[in-house]
Design an enzyme around this catalytic site. Sequence first.
Site, PDB file in Angstrom:
ATOM      1  N   HIS A 197       0.828  -1.211   0.000  1.00 60.44           N
ATOM      2  CA  HIS A 197       0.000   0.000   0.000  1.00 60.44           C
ATOM      3  C   HIS A 197       0.863   1.263   0.000  1.00 60.44           C
ATOM      4  O   HIS A 197       0.730   2.133  -0.859  1.00 60.44           O
ATOM      5  CB  HIS A 197      -0.911  -0.026   1.236  1.00 60.44           C
ATOM      6  N   GLU A 198       1.777   1.334   0.970  1.00 66.08           N
ATOM      7  CA  GLU A 198       2.615   2.544   1.085  1.00 66.08           C
ATOM      8  C   GLU A 198       3.541   2.686  -0.126  1.00 66.08           C
ATOM      9  O   GLU A 198       3.840   3.801  -0.552  1.00 66.08           O
ATOM     10  CB  GLU A 198       3.417   2.531   2.387  1.00 66.08           C
TER      11      GLU A 198
END
Lengths: 496, 496
Positions: free
Chosen positions: B262-263
């Site tokens: 995600h990041e």
Amino acid sequence: MEKKLQEFREKIKEKKMIEGALEVLQWDLETTTPKKGKDYIAEIVGYLSMKEYNLTTSQEFEDCVEYLGNNIEKLNEVERKEIEELKEDIEKMKKIPPQEYQEYSELVARTQGVWEEAKAENNYNKYKGNLAKIFEYTIKFANYHRKDEKNLYDVILQDYEKGMTSEKLDEFFSLLKGEIVPLLKKIKEVGNPEKKLLQKIEIEKQKKFNRFIGEYLGFDFDRGVGAESEHPFTMNITKNDVRLTTKYIEDNPMSAVFSTIHETGHGIYEQQIGDNLQGTILGSGGSMGIHESQSRFYENIIGRDLHFWKGLCEKAKEEFTFLKDISLEDFYREINLVEPSLIRVDADELTYSLHIMVRYEIEKGIIDGSIDVEDLPKVWKEKMEEYLGVVPSTDSEGVMQDVHWSAGLVGYFPSYALGSAYSAQIYNTMKKELNVDEILESGEMYKIREWLGEKIHKYGKLKETPEIIKEVTGEDLNPKYYIEYLRDKYSKIYNI
Amino acid sequence: MEKKLQEFREKIKEKKMIEGALEVLQWDLETTTPKKGKDYIAEIVGYLSMKEYNLTTSQEFEDCVEYLGNNIEKLNEVERKEIEELKEDIEKMKKIPPQEYQEYSELVARTQGVWEEAKAENNYNKYKGNLAKIFEYTIKFANYHRKDEKNLYDVILQDYEKGMTSEKLDEFFSLLKGEIVPLLKKIKEVGNPEKKLLQKIEIEKQKKFNRFIGEYLGFDFDRGVGAESEHPFTMNITKNDVRLTTKYIEDNPMSAVFSTIHETGHGIYEQQIGDNLQGTILGSGGSMGIHESQSRFYENIIGRDLHFWKGLCEKAKEEFTFLKDISLEDFYREINLVEPSLIRVDADELTYSLHIMVRYEIEKGIIDGSIDVEDLPKVWKEKMEEYLGVVPSTDSEGVMQDVHWSAGLVGYFPSYALGSAYSAQIYNTMKKELNVDEILESGEMYKIREWLGEKIHKYGKLKETPEIIKEVTGEDLNPKYYIEYLRDKYSKIYNI
């Protein structure tokens, strides 16, 4: 008066906040910033340094300091000392043209990354340009600051140890040399046992034990942190935010241990500064010499003591399991093994000062123009050969091993040797007041920490180093304690 | 004109340097600052925020922006957009009294630490005071900024997604709910297989694999770093200094993996901003919705895809050895397992939006005065029961699980749901232009990265989100793609 004082405190608060931001940026550069992000952070450092410069040299602030200086009798002890220090700081800062100040601040911030890369690649050519510029600025600024000092290097020394001169240092080092060189010769004749401590220990386990040691010595991790960096250092933002770094080497676990003990010595000093100095410009450790006396006291006098490890060895065996097969005596012997080597931070106590002398002579030589930065790798090797009888095969293990010059810290190195001398002199007094051996064996480290806190740490920059040394030990700096300490310790260990 | 432009660029440079320093301080607060040092760093954040406020709202700067705004035809595309944005920013900032701005900045910086402690201690009482104050300021500022918005919450939404309204969101969420709730019901009837992925993996091994995944997806670690924090986030100082954090849980290794993916999605976006936008105020990602579309695209559409893991599973087995005993199909099944749960960041794709709805309704309620911060733990539980049918037994797993409100990010949460919808719509187009399945299996992730870079990332803030969505997909935001994506995916997995 009341109003002026308030104005003064507000300005100081602002000055300290900019300094705090700069410290965090510096910390980030050395522990976190990615390679290609370093230039920009360095630029921000230059920008904020300028903000601090502008504040400190502003007419408004100078007027304020002058007004308070003219009414010194109405100030308390802390304020007086602050005004005294600031007058000097302002005078010094104002002599540097703003543009040069900013350029220099950026240069220094940027050089950290250049040094790291050049060191990793063993490429002195990549580094020498920045290094030469740092020395150029150092010389330029020293010329601005020069008053009645005999030579430029003496001007620079004032930044680290007020009142110190190369004449005094020459004498001090010559005395040390006179003791160390013959002692070293005798030790070489005796020879060393086989090494047993160069064992592979996972970094994670090392971290765990090093953290434990920090706590064991009395470092408060609610008010501090530990991290990793290429060159270990301690940084303090306030006494409630003190930061230590270590460098871990997988197959030499004791390297990080002594580095941690050293930095913890600095860290405990900062954490024990008096609450009355918080928010003032005196709220951190004194001269570099006295600071290094604390780190080197912990690292060597305590950290390489047999009683200390008697108290700690069971715990050490939990993470460093290979210690189970080594007797405490052999362990003690090896952590105090004397052997000329290449790397200063890993040097034994006896040859350590020789490493300092190499650097001291080189610094002096560059400042007085007799040594050229271009030739440093060669000069380094020659001096290592002369003093230690060993010669590095790479510049990474030679002239590029230390971070100091890259950080603009020209003139810092003698502080280590002075620190060692102070520490032995302080230890001599401590032993009269505390049963140090017993404390070390029992692990009641707080007794030592508190003693140092009460005698030294709490004063921060309120007292000058010579004053503290005199008050604590009853006399001025006297190298005989250090020399006796070395002679006594090593003649016992080597039975000579 | 030339002179004005130069003046403008210098001011922007300064503004960005202050912002850069603030980012580093913020990063330090969330990853490094010791507990008792946080207040002081927060104070510095307040101080520097004020410096930025003063610069942005200075008459000098405003005049400069206005002058350029009156000569907009002589500016290039980037400069025009900058002036447009700045006019809005200045107008908004000037409406907030300086004192309040500083207090709020400090409050937010300080609340991070309070939240962390309160969450660790499961003590909502410790936290609620700060939270209430943040909402008070949010309401106060929204009142200052209100123009013709129907309600205060709509004012706040503009900070994250221009043009968004609670009316549109209500409709969007109602559509989603209409799809998700019946689908969830069917899935519950089918039931889930036994879980096999909750295995203990040393944090060090997890770190190694997560770093690998970052590189695998195309994140450049020469221009970025990874670290740990209580709540994962991405921060960018410049495109050359992008920072990701993850939170590791020893007995749930896949948690950090999806968090990293995600990041990394956010991080790749920032690293691919066009070089022409560097040094401008447009040099970072667009609205929060489009930013989350990238992170959620990587996390879910890519990161939970069977083909992706086909390409990656051999590598994964090296660190996560337990995977050797699990078939790829079972693995795929489990990483897409639908199960209402307590923690948003660990939620499956289907129930995720329900978590967002809980937060959306609470935010709206606090802003319109129908919900009191005092009652949040109770309200939280009621809404969790209503939407997900599960109720947290602690507030740490309930209302205190997310960092957003503590960071002042009220109005952010809907961006996640919008991001999911954007991502499905973008994916629909991407599949027409790229053979995504083949790319994922072959591990040629750069093809996807470059496609996104070219279509979306390079524009930074130069283009508004609706414009980008229209250009990339040929139509405005259309939730049908997300709904179809969910229906299609889960009906296959659960065979319903």
